[in-house]
Design a protein around this motif. Structure first.
Motif, PDB file in Angstrom:
ATOM      1  N   ALA A 151       0.706  -0.982  -0.228  1.00  0.00           N
ATOM      2  CA  ALA A 151      -0.296   0.114  -0.022  1.00  0.00           C
ATOM      3  C   ALA A 151       0.686   0.800  -0.097  1.00  0.00           C
ATOM      4  O   ALA A 151       0.296   2.004  -0.573  1.00  0.00           O
ATOM      5  N   LEU A 152       2.414   1.028   0.513  1.00  0.00           N
ATOM      6  CA  LEU A 152       2.974   2.768   0.997  1.00  0.00           C
ATOM      7  C   LEU A 152       3.193   2.860  -0.283  1.00  0.00           C
ATOM      8  O   LEU A 152       3.522   3.857  -0.888  1.00  0.00           O
ATOM      9  N   THR A 153       4.071   2.223  -1.367  1.00  0.00           N
ATOM     10  CA  THR A 153       4.697   1.753  -2.965  1.00  0.00           C
ATOM     11  C   THR A 153       3.526   2.420  -3.410  1.00  0.00           C
ATOM     12  O   THR A 153       4.139   3.271  -4.841  1.00  0.00           O
ATOM     13  N   ARG A 154       2.344   2.528  -3.103  1.00  0.00           N
ATOM     14  CA  ARG A 154       1.470   2.786  -3.936  1.00  0.00           C
ATOM     15  C   ARG A 154       0.194   4.527  -3.731  1.00  0.00           C
ATOM     16  O   ARG A 154      -0.361   4.699  -4.733  1.00  0.00           O
ATOM     17  N   THR A 155       1.278   4.499  -2.806  1.00  0.00           N
ATOM     18  CA  THR A 155       0.727   6.138  -2.078  1.00  0.00           C
ATOM     19  C   THR A 155       1.763   6.549  -2.258  1.00  0.00           C
ATOM     20  O   THR A 155       1.520   7.852  -2.841  1.00  0.00           O
ATOM     21  N   VAL A 156       2.809   6.837  -1.754  1.00  0.00           N
ATOM     22  CA  VAL A 156       3.863   7.918  -1.826  1.00  0.00           C
ATOM     23  C   VAL A 156       5.170   7.212  -2.815  1.00  0.00           C
ATOM     24  O   VAL A 156       4.821   6.647  -3.633  1.00  0.00           O
ATOM     25  N   GLY A 157       6.191   8.626  -3.311  1.00  0.00           N
ATOM     26  CA  GLY A 157       6.717   8.353  -4.512  1.00  0.00           C
ATOM     27  C   GLY A 157       8.235   6.746  -3.779  1.00  0.00           C
ATOM     28  O   GLY A 157       7.978   6.783  -2.391  1.00  0.00           O
ATOM     29  N   PRO A 158       8.851   6.021  -4.515  1.00  0.00           N
ATOM     30  CA  PRO A 158       9.672   5.046  -4.372  1.00  0.00           C
ATOM     31  C   PRO A 158      11.356   5.841  -3.382  1.00  0.00           C
ATOM     32  O   PRO A 158      11.129   4.592  -2.819  1.00  0.00           O
ATOM     33  N   LYS A 159      11.796   6.090  -3.776  1.00  0.00           N
ATOM     34  CA  LYS A 159      12.519   6.682  -1.644  1.00  0.00           C
ATOM     35  C   LYS A 159      12.299   7.022  -0.918  1.00  0.00           C
ATOM     36  O   LYS A 159      12.506   6.670  -0.049  1.00  0.00           O
ATOM     37  N   HIS A 160      10.659   8.118  -1.223  1.00  0.00           N
ATOM     38  CA  HIS A 160      10.051   8.207  -0.079  1.00  0.00           C
ATOM     39  C   HIS A 160       9.947   7.176   0.847  1.00  0.00           C
ATOM     40  O   HIS A 160      10.153   5.892   2.271  1.00  0.00           O
ATOM     41  N   ALA A 161       9.200   6.163   0.231  1.00  0.00           N
ATOM     42  CA  ALA A 161       8.952   4.248   0.905  1.00  0.00           C
ATOM     43  C   ALA A 161      10.177   3.779   1.252  1.00  0.00           C
ATOM     44  O   ALA A 161       9.696   3.142   2.554  1.00  0.00           O
ATOM     45  N   MET A 162      11.132   3.794   0.767  1.00  0.00           N
ATOM     46  CA  MET A 162      12.331   3.451   0.773  1.00  0.00           C
ATOM     47  C   MET A 162      12.981   3.652   2.176  1.00  0.00           C
ATOM     48  O   MET A 162      13.620   3.111   2.521  1.00  0.00           O
ATOM     49  N   GLU A 163      12.660   5.532   2.326  1.00  0.00           N
ATOM     50  CA  GLU A 163      13.440   5.190   3.503  1.00  0.00           C
ATOM     51  C   GLU A 163      11.878   4.927   4.804  1.00  0.00           C
ATOM     52  O   GLU A 163      12.942   4.792   5.643  1.00  0.00           O
ATOM     53  N   MET A 164      10.871   5.307   4.436  1.00  0.00           N
ATOM     54  CA  MET A 164      10.465   5.072   5.648  1.00  0.00           C
ATOM     55  C   MET A 164      10.721   3.238   6.146  1.00  0.00           C
ATOM     56  O   MET A 164      10.307   2.870   7.372  1.00  0.00           O
ATOM     57  N   LEU A 165      10.624   2.358   4.845  1.00  0.00           N
ATOM     58  CA  LEU A 165      10.818   1.150   5.271  1.00  0.00           C
ATOM     59  C   LEU A 165      12.030   0.679   5.621  1.00  0.00           C
ATOM     60  O   LEU A 165      12.490  -0.643   6.324  1.00  0.00           O
ATOM     61  N   LEU A 166      12.803   0.978   5.499  1.00  0.00           N
ATOM     62  CA  LEU A 166      14.744   1.028   6.284  1.00  0.00           C
ATOM     63  C   LEU A 166      15.012   1.404   6.708  1.00  0.00           C
ATOM     64  O   LEU A 166      15.976   0.473   7.789  1.00  0.00           O
ATOM     65  N   THR A 167      14.759   2.819   7.106  1.00  0.00           N
ATOM     66  CA  THR A 167      14.683   3.195   8.634  1.00  0.00           C
ATOM     67  C   THR A 167      14.397   3.012   9.603  1.00  0.00           C
ATOM     68  O   THR A 167      14.181   2.758  11.332  1.00  0.00           O
ATOM     69  N   GLY A 168      12.439   2.447   9.230  1.00  0.00           N
ATOM     70  CA  GLY A 168      11.979   2.385  10.536  1.00  0.00           C
ATOM     71  C   GLY A 168      11.291   3.071  11.461  1.00  0.00           C
ATOM     72  O   GLY A 168      10.844   3.339  12.513  1.00  0.00           O
ATOM     73  N   GLU A 169      12.077   4.605  11.116  1.00  0.00           N
ATOM     74  CA  GLU A 169      11.470   5.717  11.541  1.00  0.00           C
ATOM     75  C   GLU A 169      10.706   6.532  11.969  1.00  0.00           C
ATOM     76  O   GLU A 169       9.499   6.719  10.091  1.00  0.00           O
ATOM     77  N   LEU A 170       9.947   6.704  12.872  1.00  0.00           N
ATOM     78  CA  LEU A 170       7.956   7.965  13.030  1.00  0.00           C
ATOM     79  C   LEU A 170       8.322   9.066  11.629  1.00  0.00           C
ATOM     80  O   LEU A 170       9.542   9.806  11.836  1.00  0.00           O
ATOM     81  N   ILE A 171       7.909   9.501  10.869  1.00  0.00           N
ATOM     82  CA  ILE A 171       7.851  11.011  10.264  1.00  0.00           C
ATOM     83  C   ILE A 171       6.198  11.323  11.024  1.00  0.00           C
ATOM     84  O   ILE A 171       6.096  10.711  11.023  1.00  0.00           O
ATOM     85  N   ASP A 172       6.620  12.793  11.275  1.00  0.00           N
ATOM     86  CA  ASP A 172       5.564  13.330  11.780  1.00  0.00           C
ATOM     87  C   ASP A 172       4.706  14.134  10.322  1.00  0.00           C
ATOM     88  O   ASP A 172       4.210  13.390   9.520  1.00  0.00           O
ATOM     89  N   ALA A 173       3.147  14.580  10.661  1.00  0.00           N
ATOM     90  CA  ALA A 173       2.494  14.354  10.325  1.00  0.00           C
ATOM     91  C   ALA A 173       2.819  15.276   8.850  1.00  0.00           C
ATOM     92  O   ALA A 173       2.582  15.236   7.782  1.00  0.00           O
ATOM     93  N   THR A 174       3.843  16.645   9.272  1.00  0.00           N
ATOM     94  CA  THR A 174       4.023  17.136   8.440  1.00  0.00           C
ATOM     95  C   THR A 174       4.745  17.061   6.718  1.00  0.00           C
ATOM     96  O   THR A 174       4.286  16.608   5.312  1.00  0.00           O
ATOM     97  N   ASP A 175       5.251  15.949   6.963  1.00  0.00           N
ATOM     98  CA  ASP A 175       6.210  15.417   5.865  1.00  0.00           C
ATOM     99  C   ASP A 175       5.487  13.627   5.244  1.00  0.00           C
ATOM    100  O   ASP A 175       5.983  14.040   4.638  1.00  0.00           O
ATOM    101  N   ALA A 176       4.254  13.837   6.647  1.00  0.00           N
ATOM    102  CA  ALA A 176       3.493  12.442   5.259  1.00  0.00           C
ATOM    103  C   ALA A 176       2.385  12.978   4.656  1.00  0.00           C
ATOM    104  O   ALA A 176       2.262  12.649   3.581  1.00  0.00           O
TER     105      ALA A 176
END
Length: 263
Positions: A151-176
């Motif tokens: 679902a994530l890769t069909r919603t956000v760009g590939p590099k944004h998705a990979m960063e979320m998936l590879l780091t596991g870090e929380l992002i805030d609502a502004t970044d979302a």
């Protein structure tokens, strides 16, 4: 951990052609247990056949939208057959959200992590409170968020998705919002009213037209351009045969509000 006072795992309230489904395991941060997923699937199936519902809002009770799969449940049953059934059920629910006739708006407060983030990404629209947080943190515990990745890769760009998936870090609502995971960010105290206003705007449209449009969007999205145009041209032709299209065009030309019949 379960929900409070033995209430249903998914609450439903209706008003003005909008159905609100609330995940109701606040003590477990609305973890998506097998029972929770089953209850959500049942509520969605009810709504899919309810012509009075034009829009769905999906929310979470308590301080979290959803923290994802119930890790205690997963650890308690190490049978691969159970795990296979659980992930298949979760995938089915995510696809059910997408295939629902009515648009689904995620109303996100608190955290939406792992399969909870997957659920936000699976919704058609999302409104987040300013303090909402999002993550696909499976990599941190040795369990990569492979199904949320769909679902994530069909919603956000590939590099944004990979960063979320590879780091596991929380992002805030502004970044979302910046990466396209949510449509709008509003002050926490305005989250309910802002989501309701968005739902009301959509609910005021022809429900037939909105349902046709949602299905057409999903169907054309992964097609080659020529096939997408051929498909959507056919949808336009079919749409023009509907009573609501005739009414809408007439109302526009007559400069009056349309009266929808859903036909």
């Amino acid at each position: 951990m379960g929900n409070n006072d033995d209430q249903p795992l998914v609450l439903r309230s209706d008003g003005d052609h909008v159905a609100t489904l609330t995940l109701n395991r606040p003590a477990a941060r609305n973890a998506l247990s097998e029972a929770m997923l089953t209850a959500l699937a049942e509520r969605l199936a009810e709504i899919d056949g309810d012509d009075e519902v034009h829009v769905v809002i999906l929310a979470g009770a308590g301080p979290a939208f959803s923290a994802g799969h119930d890790l205690r449940e997963i650890r308690a049953d190490d049978d691969p057959a159970f795990h296979e059934r659980l992930f298949a059920r979760c995938s089915d629910v995510m696809m059910q959200v997408g295939h629902l006739r009515q648009p689904v708006i995620a109303r996100v407060s608190g955290v939406a992590t792992a399969a909870g983030c997957q659920l936000v990404a699976s919704c058609d629209l999302a409104v987040a409170g300013a303090t909402a947080r999002f993550a696909t943190p499976g990599v941190n515990i040795g369990l990569f968020c492979s199904t949320p990745m769909v679902a994530l890769t069909r919603t956000v760009g590939p590099k944004h998705a990979m960063e979320m998936l590879l780091t596991g870090e929380l992002i805030d609502a502004t970044d979302a919002h910046r990466i396209g995971l949510v449509n709008r960010v509003v002050p926490d105290q305005a989250l309910d009213s802002a989501t309701a206003a968005l739902a009301a705007t959509i609910a005021a449209k022809s429900p037939l037209t909105v349902a046709m449009g949602k299905a057409a969007y999903r169907n054309q999205r992964d097609l080659p351009v020529a096939e997408a145009y051929a498909h959507t041209s056919g949808v336009m032709v079919d749409n023009l045969q509907a009573d609501d299209a005739a009414e809408g065009i007439a109302a526009f030309l007559d400069r009056r509000p349309p009266t929808w019949t859903g036909r």
